[in-house]
Design a protein around this motif. Structure first.
Motif, PDB file in Angstrom:
ATOM      1  N   GLN A   1       5.393  84.417  79.044  1.00 36.18           N
ATOM      2  CA  GLN A   1       6.261  84.648  77.897  1.00 36.18           C
ATOM      3  C   GLN A   1       5.515  85.220  76.711  1.00 36.18           C
ATOM      4  O   GLN A   1       6.106  85.862  75.860  1.00 36.18           O
ATOM      5  CB  GLN A   1       6.918  83.343  77.485  1.00 36.18           C
ATOM      6  CG  GLN A   1       8.082  83.030  78.375  1.00 36.18           C
ATOM      7  CD  GLN A   1       8.768  81.770  77.956  1.00 36.18           C
ATOM      8  OE1 GLN A   1       8.258  81.031  77.122  1.00 36.18           O
ATOM      9  NE2 GLN A   1       9.918  81.516  78.514  1.00 36.18           N
ATOM     10  N   LYS A   2       4.215  85.003  76.659  1.00 33.45           N
ATOM     11  CA  LYS A   2       3.445  85.503  75.523  1.00 33.45           C
ATOM     12  C   LYS A   2       3.499  87.018  75.418  1.00 33.45           C
ATOM     13  O   LYS A   2       3.232  87.580  74.363  1.00 33.45           O
ATOM     14  CB  LYS A   2       1.967  85.077  75.661  1.00 33.45           C
ATOM     15  CG  LYS A   2       1.732  83.665  75.231  1.00 33.45           C
ATOM     16  CD  LYS A   2       0.830  83.604  74.003  1.00 33.45           C
ATOM     17  CE  LYS A   2       0.620  82.198  73.507  1.00 33.45           C
ATOM     18  NZ  LYS A   2       1.520  81.826  72.431  1.00 33.45           N
TER      19      LYS A   2
ATOM     20  N   ALA B   1       7.012  85.338  71.959  1.00 36.96           N
ATOM     21  CA  ALA B   1       5.567  85.543  71.921  1.00 36.96           C
ATOM     22  C   ALA B   1       4.854  84.404  71.229  1.00 36.96           C
ATOM     23  O   ALA B   1       3.670  84.196  71.442  1.00 36.96           O
ATOM     24  CB  ALA B   1       5.251  86.854  71.214  1.00 36.96           C
ATOM     25  N   ASP B   2       5.565  83.660  70.397  1.00 38.15           N
ATOM     26  CA  ASP B   2       4.885  82.559  69.724  1.00 38.15           C
ATOM     27  C   ASP B   2       4.971  81.263  70.510  1.00 38.15           C
ATOM     28  O   ASP B   2       4.314  80.293  70.183  1.00 38.15           O
ATOM     29  CB  ASP B   2       5.492  82.336  68.329  1.00 38.15           C
ATOM     30  CG  ASP B   2       5.233  83.527  67.430  1.00 38.15           C
ATOM     31  OD1 ASP B   2       6.134  83.873  66.654  1.00 38.15           O
ATOM     32  OD2 ASP B   2       4.139  84.087  67.538  1.00 38.15           O
TER      33      ASP B   2
ATOM     34  N   HIS C   1      -0.139  78.545  76.930  1.00 38.72           N
ATOM     35  CA  HIS C   1      -1.322  79.229  76.422  1.00 38.72           C
ATOM     36  C   HIS C   1      -1.908  80.101  77.518  1.00 38.72           C
ATOM     37  O   HIS C   1      -2.036  79.703  78.658  1.00 38.72           O
ATOM     38  CB  HIS C   1      -2.356  78.177  75.976  1.00 38.72           C
ATOM     39  CG  HIS C   1      -3.632  78.813  75.562  1.00 38.72           C
ATOM     40  ND1 HIS C   1      -3.772  79.524  74.400  1.00 38.72           N
ATOM     41  CD2 HIS C   1      -4.818  78.888  76.182  1.00 38.72           C
ATOM     42  CE1 HIS C   1      -4.990  79.978  74.313  1.00 38.72           C
ATOM     43  NE2 HIS C   1      -5.665  79.614  75.378  1.00 38.72           N
TER      44      HIS C   1
ATOM     45  N   LYS D   1       1.486  92.104  69.846  1.00 38.12           N
ATOM     46  CA  LYS D   1       0.263  91.394  69.479  1.00 38.12           C
ATOM     47  C   LYS D   1      -0.998  92.216  69.663  1.00 38.12           C
ATOM     48  O   LYS D   1      -2.053  91.870  69.139  1.00 38.12           O
ATOM     49  CB  LYS D   1       0.140  90.115  70.319  1.00 38.12           C
ATOM     50  CG  LYS D   1       1.083  89.048  69.847  1.00 38.12           C
ATOM     51  CD  LYS D   1       0.435  87.675  69.965  1.00 38.12           C
ATOM     52  CE  LYS D   1       1.310  86.535  69.537  1.00 38.12           C
ATOM     53  NZ  LYS D   1       1.906  86.587  68.256  1.00 38.12           N
TER      54      LYS D   1
END
Lengths: 227, 560
Positions: free
Chosen positions: B112-113, B119-120, B124, B401
Motif C-alpha cells: 500500500q505504501k 501511502a501513509d 512498513h 514519495k
C-alpha cells in the motif's frame, strides 16, 4: 455448475411438500383442489397483512428490537390465523374426512408460503458463482415451516371443526395454537434482540417445529379417543 | 471368524463416513460474500510487429499462490503473488516467464505504501529493496510476451485473508480446481482492442526579451522537459520523478522569469523558450518533431537548451549530461555558470559526456535530439547513468514519495540563478537574485501542488487524449506565465502499437466445487426418500410401502 446448486436448494425447499402429498393418503383421495384453494386464501391473507403492515408500522430507525413494533407485528400475525380459520371452515370442501382436511389445507398453505417467500431469492441468488450457506438454511427453514403449519392447521381444526373436546385439553390447545401463531415474532426476537446467528435460529426453528408437532399430534389423538 | 470381520466392516464404514464428512467440510467453509477489487492491467503493445506484454484481458480461474510444487500445472489457475514475498520467489516467476510455461493468470499485489491513497498507512516496507525487485519485475514483464492476463492490485485485508486461506489449502498439495472448490478470480472485460496511433502534444511558450531598437534577433535560451510516461501498468504510471519533477521545475522557472519579464525595465536581452514535450519514452520522438517544426532561423537563434529530467531525487550531486565534449567552449561556459551557483548553494555539479551515434536510433537523453539538429544542449538530471530503453520513464515505484519538492526547488534555484546571471550580465558576481524570502523566492508550494497533481495523473501517451483536463491544465499554466503559447499535435512515429483496457474490476468468489454439490444431492435424495418412507409407514402402514415396490409383480400374478 451453480444451476446445480439452485436445483439442490429448490429440491430441499419444495421437495418435502411434494413428498408429503404423494406419501400420505392425500394423493389417493385427490385433495389437490383443497390445497389449491388454501394456497389462494394464503395469497389473499398475505396481501391483507402487507396492507396492514404498511399502514400501522413505521420504518425502524435503528436495527434494534422495538417492543411496540413487535406487538403490532404479532397482532397482524393473527390475521394469518384468521385466514387459516377461513380456509378450514368457510371453504366448501368435498367429502373428505377431517383428518385429511387439515393436512390438505396445511400443505397448501405451507407450499404457498414457501413459493412466495423463497422462490424469488432462490432463483436470483442461488445461481451465482459465489457459494453461501444461505439458501440451504432457507430450505431447512421451509421444512420447519411446513411442519409448523401442519401442526397449526391440526390445532385449528380441533378448535373450530370439532365440537366435543375434553374440557381439560381446551386451554392447552389454545396455548399451543397461540405459540405457533406467534412463532415468526419469536424468531425475529431471537435474531434481532439476542443476535443469534442464522444457523442457530434455523436449528431452533427445526427443533421447536418437531416439538410442537409432537404436542399437536398428542392432542389430536387425545381428542380422537372418545369417538 | 465373524466377529473380526464385522468389526473390520464397521471400522471401514466409519472410516468412509468420516472421510466423506471431511471432504464435505473441506470443500467449503462458512463463507462471506464476493468481493470486488480495482485492478490495473499490464501494458499490451506491439513493437515492430513483435507482440509484447499481457495479451489477454479476460480472467476466470481458480486462485492459487506460492509456495508451489515446481511441477504443478498452473494452466488453469491464477497465481496470486504479493510483491513483498517476491524477492525470494522472483526466480520462480522468471523461470515461468522465460521458459514460456502456461499460466492461467497472474495477479501481483503491490504494498500500500506505493499507492497514493494509503501511502501513509500500510505495513512498513523497505523501499530500496522494493525498488530493485520492482525494477527487475517490470523489466521482465514489459519485454516478454505473456499469453495470459497479468494484473496489479494493492494489498488489502481482503487479499490477506484470501492468501491465508489459499496457503492453508496448499498444504494438502492440491491447487484448487473446479472439483475441490476454493476461490475464483474473475475479471470480465472485453478483449483489448488496438488503439489508433497515439497523439503527442508538444507545448511551447515564449518570454520575449527586450529589443534595443535595432532589428537584430535576440538570442534564445530554451528550457525543455518531457511530461509523458511509460510503465508496466499504464494506469499506475504517474512518473513523479521521471519526469514529473522536470515539469514542476520548468513551470516554476517559467513563473519566476515571467515576473521579471513582465516589467520592461527588468526584461533581459534574451528570449526564453519553454517547451513541454511528449513522446519522451519513445526515444524523445516528440522533441524531434517539435524541433523539426521550427523555422530554421528560429532554431539557429537558440543559444543553448537546458533539458530537465528526474530532478526530484538527488541529494548532493547533480549531473549535467552533454553530447559535445566538455572542453567545448560553449559547454565550458555553461558549466562554469552552473558550478558557480552550485558552490554558493552547497552542492556539486558533475559533467558526463556521452557521444551520439547517429546510426543508433536510441536516444537516451532529450538533449541528444537537439544535438542532432546542431543546437547546443545539455540535460540536468539526478540520474548519473543514461537509462535504457523504456526504463526510468515512470515505473511502478516512481510515485509521489520518490520526488522531493526540496530537490526540485534547489534545481529551480540553480537554473534560474545561472540564467539570470547570464541574461543580466552579472556573471562572477556574488549576487542572489532569487533569494529566499524575497518576492522572487522559489515557491515550494507551487512545486508541491504540481508534483501532487502529476502524481495523481497517469500520463502514458496513447491513453492521454488531447482533450484530457490535464493537458488543458498544462496549457493554462503555460499561458499564465508565457506568451504565444502554441500546442503542436502530432502522431507518434515508430513501430509502437498500443492496446486499450488498462483498468478493470476483479471479482473474488468463494466457490464450492462440483464434489460438494454431488454430495449434497445424495444427502438430499436420501433425506427425501427417508421422509417418504416415514410418511407412508405412519399414515398407511408398512405393507403399503412394500406394496409400492411390488405392485407390478402383484398385477402380473393377478392377470396370470
Amino acid at each position: 455448475m451453480t444451476l446445480f446448486h439452485f436445483v439442490n436448494c429448490a429440491l430441499l425447499t419444495f421437495g418435502p411438500h411434494v413428498v408429503y402429498y404423494s406419501a400420505t393418503p392425500l394423493s389417493e383421495y385427490d385433495t389437490m383442489g383443497t390445497s389449491i384453494k388454501a394456497a389462494v386464501v394464503y395469497l389473499l391473507t398475505a396481501l391483507i397483512k402487507l396492507v396492514c403492515l404498511a399502514t400501522f408500522l413505521k420504518v425502524p430507525e435503528n436495527e434494534g428490537f422495538d417492543p411496540y413494533q413487535e406487538v403490532m407485528k404479532v397482532l397482524i400475525g393473527l390475521v394469518d390465523v384468521a385466514g387459516l380459520y377461513f380456509a378450514l371452515t368457510q371453504l366448501t370442501h368435498r367429502n373428505i374426512s377431517q383428518n385429511h382436511k387439515f393436512q390438505a389445507v396445511g400443505l397448501g398453505w405451507a407450499f404457498a408460503d414457501s413459493v412466495l417467500h423463497r422462490l424469488a431469492p432462490l432463483w436470483i441468488g442461488a445461481r451465482g458463482l459465489e457459494f453461501t450457506w444461505e439458501y440451504i438454511f432457507q430450505g431447512l427453514e421451509a421444512n420447519a415451516n411446513l411442519v409448523m403449519t401442519l401442526s397449526l392447521a391440526a390445532l385449528g381444526s380441533l378448535m373450530w371443526l370439532r365440537k366435543n373436546k375434553p374440557r381439560t385439553l381446551v386451554p392447552i390447545i389454545y396455548a399451543c395454537a397461540f405459540l405457533l401463531a406467534t412463532m415468526p415474532s419469536i424468531t425475529s426476537y431471537l435474531r434481532k434482540a439476542l443476535e443469534w446467528q442464522t444457523r442457530e435460529v434455523v436449528g431452533f426453528e427445526i427443533f421447536s417445529s418437531l416439538v410442537m408437532a409432537f404436542f399437536s399430534w398428542q392432542l389430536f389423538s387425545a381428542c380422537q379417543r372418545p369417538l | 471368524m465373524a466377529a473380526p470381520a464385522t468389526t473390520e466392516a464397521f471400522s471401514n464404514l466409519s472410516y468412509s463416513m468420516f472421510s466423506l464428512l471431511l471432504i464435505l467440510f473441506a470443500c467449503v467453509e462458512l463463507g462471506d460474500a464476493a468481493s470486488a477489487v480495482h485492478v490495473y492491467r499490464l501494458i499490451q503493445y506491439d513493437l515492430g510487429g513483435v507482440p509484447l506484454g499481457s495479451r489477454i484481458s479476460h480472467l476466470n480461474h481458480h486462485a492459487t499462490s506460492l509456495p508451489l510444487d515446481p511441477n504443478a500445472d498452473l494452466s488453469r489457475s491464477a497465481l496470486l503473488v504479493p510483491l513483498l514475498d517476491l524477492d525470494l520467489d522472483l526466480s520462480f516467476l522468471t523461470d515461468y516467464i522465460t521458459r514460456k510455461k502456461p499460466l492461467g493468470g497472474l495477479l501481483i499485489l503491490l504494498p500500500q505504501k506505493l499507492g497514493n491513497k494509503f501511502a501513509d498507512f500500510g505495513k512498513h516496507v523497505d523501499l530500496t529493496r522494493l525498488k530493485t525487485v520492482l525494477h527487475q519485475l517490470e523489466d521482465l514483464l514489459v519485454h516478454a510476451e505473456l499469453p495470459y492476463p497479468v494484473y496489479f492490485a494493492y494489498e488489502s485485508s481482503t487479499f490477506d485473508t484470501l492468501l491465508g486461506d489459499i496457503r492453508g489449502k496448499n498444504f494438502s498439495s492440491q491447487p484448487a480446481t473446479s472439483t475441490n472448490g476454493g476461490y475464483k478470480l474473475v475479471v470480465s472485460t472485453p478483449e483489448a482492442k488496438k488503439l489508433s496511433p497515439p497523439t503527442i502534444s508538444n507545448f511551447q511558450g515564449w518570454l520575449p526579451g527586450q529589443k534595443d531598437g535595432d532589428s537584430e534577433q535576440l538570442p534564445t535560451i530554451a528550457i525543455v522537459a518531457s511530461y509523458d510516461t511509460f510503465g508496466a501498468a499504464p494506469a499506475l504510471s504517474v512518473g513523479s520523478d521521471s519526469n514529473g519533477s522536470g515539469v514542476a521545475a520548468l513551470l516554476e522557472i517559467a513563473r519566476l522569469f515571467s515576473r521579471l519579464y513582465s516589467n520592461p525595465k527588468t526584461r533581459g536581452k534574451y528570449n526564453l523558450l519553454f517547451g513541454l514535450t511528449s513522446g519522451g519514452p519513445y526515444n524523445y520522438n516528440g522533441t524531434q518533431k517539435w524541433l523539426r517544426s521550427f523555422d530554421q532561423r528560429v532554431r539557429e537563434g537558440i543559444d543553448y537548451a537546458i533539458c530537465l529530467n528526474s530532478v526530484g531525487s538527488w541529494e548532493n550531486d547533480l549531473w549535467m549530461h552533454v553530447s559535445k565534449p566538455p572542453e567545448n567552449v560553449y559547454i565550458k561556459e555553461i558549466y562554469d555558470g552552473f558550478s558557480e551557483v552550485a558552490q554558493d548553494m552547497g552542492f556539486s555539479i558533475n559533467v558526463k559526456h556521452k557521444k551520439i551515434n547517429i546510426s543508433n536510433p536510441r536516444v537516451a537523453w532529450e538533449h541528444e535530439q537537439f544535438s542532432r539538429f546542431r543546437v547546443t544542449a545539455l540535460t540536468l538530471s539526478g540520474l548519473s547513468a543514461a537509462p535504457e530503453f523504456l526504463q526510468s520513464t515512470g515505473n511502478l515505484h516512481d510515485t509521489r514519495k520518490s520526488a522531493d519538492e526540496k530537490a526540485v526547488a534547489r534545481t529551480v534555484k540553480l537554473v534560474a540563478e545561472s540564467l539570470a546571471r547570464q541574461i543580466y550580465g552579472h556573471k562572477g558576481k556574488k549576487i542572489d537574485i532569487f533569494a529566499d524570502g524575497s518576492s522572487l523566492a522559489v515557491n515550494v508550494h507551487h512545486i508541491r501542488s504540481w508534483l501532487d497533481l502529476l502524481s495523481r495523473t497517469p500520463r502514458v501517451a496513447p491513453f492521454l487524449s488531447k482533450n484530457n483536463p490535464f493537458i488543458a491544465a498544462l496549457k493554462k499554466e503555460l499561458s499564465d506565465h508565457t506568451v504565444e503559447v502554441h500546442v503542436q499535435n502530432e502522431v507518434l512515429d515508430g513501430a509502437f502499437t498500443f492496446y486499450d483496457s488498462t483498468e478493470a474490476t476483479l471479482n473474488i468468489y468463494q466457490v464450492a466445487g462440483v464434489t460438494f454439490d454431488f454430495l449434497f444431492l445424495m444427502v438430499l435424495g436420501s433425506y427425501l426418500i427417508v421422509l417418504f418412507s416415514f410418511l407412508v409407514i405412519t399414515t398407511r402402514g408398512l405393507d403399503d410401502l412394500i406394496n409400492i415396490f411390488r405392485r407390478p409383480a402383484v398385477r402380473k400374478s393377478k392377470s396370470a
